[in-house]
Scaffold this motif. Structure first.
Motif, PDB file in Angstrom:
ATOM      1  N   THR A  34      89.271   2.649   4.006  1.00 23.05           N
ATOM      2  CA  THR A  34      90.461   1.822   3.802  1.00 23.05           C
ATOM      3  C   THR A  34      90.255   0.746   2.737  1.00 23.05           C
ATOM      4  N   ALA A  35      89.075   0.665   2.136  1.00 25.12           N
ATOM      5  CA  ALA A  35      88.760  -0.437   1.221  1.00 25.12           C
ATOM      6  C   ALA A  35      89.765  -0.571   0.092  1.00 25.12           C
ATOM      7  N   GLY A  36      90.210   0.560  -0.468  1.00 29.92           N
ATOM      8  CA  GLY A  36      91.134   0.495  -1.587  1.00 29.92           C
ATOM      9  C   GLY A  36      92.493  -0.083  -1.216  1.00 29.92           C
ATOM     10  N   LEU A  37      92.882   0.019   0.055  1.00 32.12           N
ATOM     11  CA  LEU A  37      94.186  -0.489   0.492  1.00 32.12           C
ATOM     12  C   LEU A  37      94.230  -2.011   0.501  1.00 32.12           C
ATOM     13  N   PHE A  38      93.064  -2.652   0.604  1.00 33.27           N
ATOM     14  CA  PHE A  38      93.016  -4.108   0.687  1.00 33.27           C
ATOM     15  C   PHE A  38      92.951  -4.777  -0.690  1.00 33.27           C
ATOM     16  N   MET A  39      92.737  -3.992  -1.750  1.00 30.20           N
ATOM     17  CA  MET A  39      92.533  -4.604  -3.061  1.00 30.20           C
ATOM     18  C   MET A  39      93.738  -5.429  -3.511  1.00 30.20           C
ATOM     19  N   LEU A  40      94.917  -4.834  -3.530  1.00 25.98           N
ATOM     20  CA  LEU A  40      96.085  -5.543  -4.055  1.00 25.98           C
ATOM     21  C   LEU A  40      96.500  -6.727  -3.179  1.00 25.98           C
ATOM     22  N   ALA A 164      99.279   0.630   7.826  1.00 27.03           N
ATOM     23  CA  ALA A 164     100.206   0.145   8.856  1.00 27.03           C
ATOM     24  C   ALA A 164      99.757  -1.209   9.388  1.00 27.03           C
ATOM     25  N   PHE A 165      98.456  -1.386   9.600  1.00 26.39           N
ATOM     26  CA  PHE A 165      97.933  -2.684  10.032  1.00 26.39           C
ATOM     27  C   PHE A 165      98.272  -3.763   9.001  1.00 26.39           C
ATOM     28  N   ILE A 166      98.037  -3.462   7.726  1.00 23.16           N
ATOM     29  CA  ILE A 166      98.298  -4.445   6.663  1.00 23.16           C
ATOM     30  C   ILE A 166      99.782  -4.781   6.599  1.00 23.16           C
ATOM     31  N   SER A 167     100.641  -3.760   6.647  1.00 22.43           N
ATOM     32  CA  SER A 167     102.091  -3.980   6.519  1.00 22.43           C
ATOM     33  C   SER A 167     102.662  -4.766   7.698  1.00 22.43           C
ATOM     34  N   ASN A 168     102.127  -4.535   8.894  1.00 20.06           N
ATOM     35  CA  ASN A 168     102.707  -5.151  10.093  1.00 20.06           C
ATOM     36  C   ASN A 168     102.031  -6.458  10.504  1.00 20.06           C
ATOM     37  N   PHE A 169     100.735  -6.606  10.199  1.00 15.93           N
ATOM     38  CA  PHE A 169     100.003  -7.768  10.687  1.00 15.93           C
ATOM     39  C   PHE A 169      99.344  -8.596   9.578  1.00 15.93           C
ATOM     40  N   GLY A 170      99.399  -8.132   8.344  1.00 23.25           N
ATOM     41  CA  GLY A 170      98.718  -8.822   7.250  1.00 23.25           C
ATOM     42  C   GLY A 170      97.285  -8.321   7.115  1.00 23.25           C
ATOM     43  N   TRP A 171      96.703  -8.527   5.926  1.00 22.33           N
ATOM     44  CA  TRP A 171      95.384  -7.951   5.661  1.00 22.33           C
ATOM     45  C   TRP A 171      94.282  -8.593   6.502  1.00 22.33           C
ATOM     46  N   GLN A 172      94.432  -9.896   6.844  1.00 27.66           N
ATOM     47  CA  GLN A 172      93.377 -10.535   7.632  1.00 27.66           C
ATOM     48  C   GLN A 172      93.271  -9.939   9.028  1.00 27.66           C
ATOM     49  N   MET A 173      94.394  -9.827   9.725  1.00 25.16           N
ATOM     50  CA  MET A 173      94.361  -9.257  11.068  1.00 25.16           C
ATOM     51  C   MET A 173      94.014  -7.774  11.032  1.00 25.16           C
ATOM     52  N   ALA A 174      94.373  -7.103   9.939  1.00 27.69           N
ATOM     53  CA  ALA A 174      93.993  -5.698   9.806  1.00 27.69           C
ATOM     54  C   ALA A 174      92.474  -5.550   9.835  1.00 27.69           C
ATOM     55  N   LEU A 175      91.759  -6.440   9.152  1.00 25.58           N
ATOM     56  CA  LEU A 175      90.301  -6.404   9.174  1.00 25.58           C
ATOM     57  C   LEU A 175      89.753  -6.709  10.562  1.00 25.58           C
ATOM     58  N   VAL A 176      90.394  -7.632  11.276  1.00 23.13           N
ATOM     59  CA  VAL A 176      89.962  -7.960  12.638  1.00 23.13           C
ATOM     60  C   VAL A 176      90.116  -6.752  13.554  1.00 23.13           C
ATOM     61  N   TYR A 177      91.257  -6.062  13.474  1.00 19.94           N
ATOM     62  CA  TYR A 177      91.480  -4.890  14.316  1.00 19.94           C
ATOM     63  C   TYR A 177      90.477  -3.779  13.991  1.00 19.94           C
ATOM     64  N   LEU A 178      90.165  -3.608  12.714  1.00 19.02           N
ATOM     65  CA  LEU A 178      89.183  -2.586  12.333  1.00 19.02           C
ATOM     66  C   LEU A 178      87.800  -2.937  12.893  1.00 19.02           C
ATOM     67  N   SER A 255     100.648   6.043  -1.819  1.00 20.49           N
ATOM     68  CA  SER A 255      99.250   6.027  -2.262  1.00 20.49           C
ATOM     69  C   SER A 255      98.297   6.129  -1.074  1.00 20.49           C
ATOM     70  N   SER A 256      98.671   5.507   0.066  1.00 16.31           N
ATOM     71  CA  SER A 256      97.809   5.609   1.245  1.00 16.31           C
ATOM     72  C   SER A 256      97.827   7.024   1.806  1.00 16.31           C
ATOM     73  N   TRP A 257      98.984   7.692   1.746  1.00 14.73           N
ATOM     74  CA  TRP A 257      99.047   9.075   2.218  1.00 14.73           C
ATOM     75  C   TRP A 257      98.264  10.008   1.293  1.00 14.73           C
ATOM     76  N   ALA A 258      98.262   9.712  -0.005  1.00 10.95           N
ATOM     77  CA  ALA A 258      97.448  10.517  -0.924  1.00 10.95           C
ATOM     78  C   ALA A 258      95.973  10.387  -0.567  1.00 10.95           C
ATOM     79  N   LEU A 259      95.545   9.161  -0.274  1.00  9.22           N
ATOM     80  CA  LEU A 259      94.152   8.947   0.137  1.00  9.22           C
ATOM     81  C   LEU A 259      93.874   9.668   1.454  1.00  9.22           C
ATOM     82  N   GLY A 260      94.836   9.624   2.366  1.00  7.22           N
ATOM     83  CA  GLY A 260      94.669  10.319   3.634  1.00  7.22           C
ATOM     84  C   GLY A 260      94.602  11.830   3.475  1.00  7.22           C
ATOM     85  N   LEU A 261      95.379  12.381   2.527  1.00  8.32           N
ATOM     86  CA  LEU A 261      95.355  13.823   2.303  1.00  8.32           C
ATOM     87  C   LEU A 261      93.987  14.291   1.820  1.00  8.32           C
TER      88      LEU A 261
END
Length: 407
Positions: A34-40, A164-178, A255-261
């Motif tokens: 998921t590292a690339g999703l947090f860049m922007l 989904a974590f980033i979109s719904n909770f922000g990137w900081q909480m997304a890292l906490v959940y991970l 872009s996230s679905w492309a990475l998932g594919l």
């Protein structure tokens, strides 16, 4: 006076070992993907450059690689279960601290060094060592392929989940959940407990002597060089592909679905590579994989980039993504036997991660300097062709120094 006799631990069924190892590989590699999703979002919120973010991820890859041989050697000597549990805790701490790192310098320490140590100690390289110990030689490549496929499924699951974590909770909480998800590895690691002993017919020697003799084996040196290229490709795509697609007009979700594919299709690619690796020369299969990566990337860049072409390229790349891993691990096990699998695969993986360092860092540097990723894309094509060529002289034979002398 009574005495107690220590009981040997009950043997763990092979299917349970494989299931636990695959789930660990899925979680640890999936989170890392998921590292690339947090860049922007991180660079936008914190005012960092892409090179700064990429440098932290490059350090993470390098530290991961440096850690891997030591983690593999520790697992070979003291047990894979203990190694994986320690690594998972370090990995989770790194993720938590990365969520609250306000500067690039601090993020290099938390998201780079700490997470790199954790990933290297709780990665599928250590899982491979457990599988190499537990699985018969004639089935190892296929089981290595199953573990690699599980890692790829982790990318398919965690790429959209992370977004989904980033979109719904922000990137900081997304890292906490991970980080909380990573801690699931700790109880699962008990299923992979145990360490590796010498097999009949294998030479037994100190670890540093084994390393020196392995580095004297020409086929192993070529394999290590080729694995550098694999790391360059994978790390550049993992970190920069989502941003590249957004630059080309795609949405973050696409872009996230492309990475998932990539991860989804590599389930088939890894299983196929593992199955073929038990039947065809592994070095020829590796040469074909690197060649097809180069050709596929050239075609993707030459044609108009749309959502459909991105998905087709992701699916194609997915078939070749981690297909190198069961073949490379299979060759290391064949060259040297299971006794030194953790350490010597770890050394090969260090080369992979040095390539990852340059793939991530050069991607960020090239974009900041030119506003484009073109230079790194074309460099990846050239070194892919080079890697295909250097695998051809590899010989699929046991290293003479690792055959026990007849008594």
């Amino acid at each position: 006076m009574t005495t107690t006799t220590a009981r040997a631990p009950l043997p763990i069924p092979l299917p349970l070992i494989i299931a636990a190892g695959c789930f660990i590989a899925l979680v640890t590699f999936g989170t890392r993907s998921t590292a690339g999703l947090f860049m922007l979002p991180m660079t936008a919120d914190l005012g960092w450059s892409r090179e700064g973010y990429a440098m932290a991820l490059a350090v993470q890859n390098l530290v991961w690689g440096i850690t891997q041989p030591f983690a593999g050697g520790f697992a070979d000597k003291f047990g894979t279960g203990r190694t994986l549990a320690i690594g998972a805790v370090i990995y989770a701490i790194g993720l938590l601290l990365a969520a609250f790192s306000p500067t690039v310098e601090l993020f290099i320490v938390t998201g780079g060094v700490l997470m790199g140590i954790g990933i290297g100690t709780a990665s599928f390289g250590v899982v491979m060592a457990a599988f190499g110990r537990a699985v018969p030689p004639e089935k190892r490549s296929f089981v290595f392929g199953i573990a690699t496929a599980a890692s790829s499924m982790g990318q398919f699951v965690f790429a959209p989940l992370g977004q989904a974590f980033i979109s719904n909770f922000g990137w900081q909480m997304a890292l906490v959940y991970l980080a909380l998800i990573i801690l699931m590895v700790v109880p699962l690691s008990a299923s992979l407990r145990g360490r590796t002993n010498s097999a009949p017919g294998d030479a037994d020697m100190p670890f540093m002597q084994a390393l020196a003799k392995a580095l004297g084996h020409n086929s192993y040196r070529l394999l290590i060089i080729g694995f550098f290229v694999c790391g360059f490709h994978l790390a550049f795509i993992t970190v920069h592909f989502p941003a590249f697609l957004i630059q080309c007009g795609l949405t973050p979700e696409a872009s996230s679905w492309a990475l998932g594919l990539i991860g989804l299709f590599n389930v088939a690619g890894s299983l196929l590579a593992g199955w073929l690796g038990d039947r065809l020369p592994k070095q020829i299969l590796l040469a074909v994989i690197y060649f097809l990566r180069a050709i596929g990337t050239a075609a993707f860049l030459l044609l108009p980039i749309t959502e459909v072409s991105a998905y087709i390229y992701a699916a194609t790349l997915g078939l070749l993504w981690l297909a190198t891993v069961p073949l490379t691990a299979g060759l290391v096990s064949l060259f040297f036997g299971p006794r030194y699998m953790g350490m010597l695969y770890g050394v090969a993986f260090l080369s992979h991660q040095i390539g990852s360092f340059f793939g991530v860092w050069l991607g960020g540097l090239a974009f900041d300097m030119t506003g484009s990723y073109d230079l790194v894309w074309y460099l990846g094509i050239l070194i892919g062709l080079f890697s295909a060529a250097i695998h051809l002289p590899i010989r699929e034979n046991k290293a003479p120094a690792f055959i026990a002398a007849a008594t």
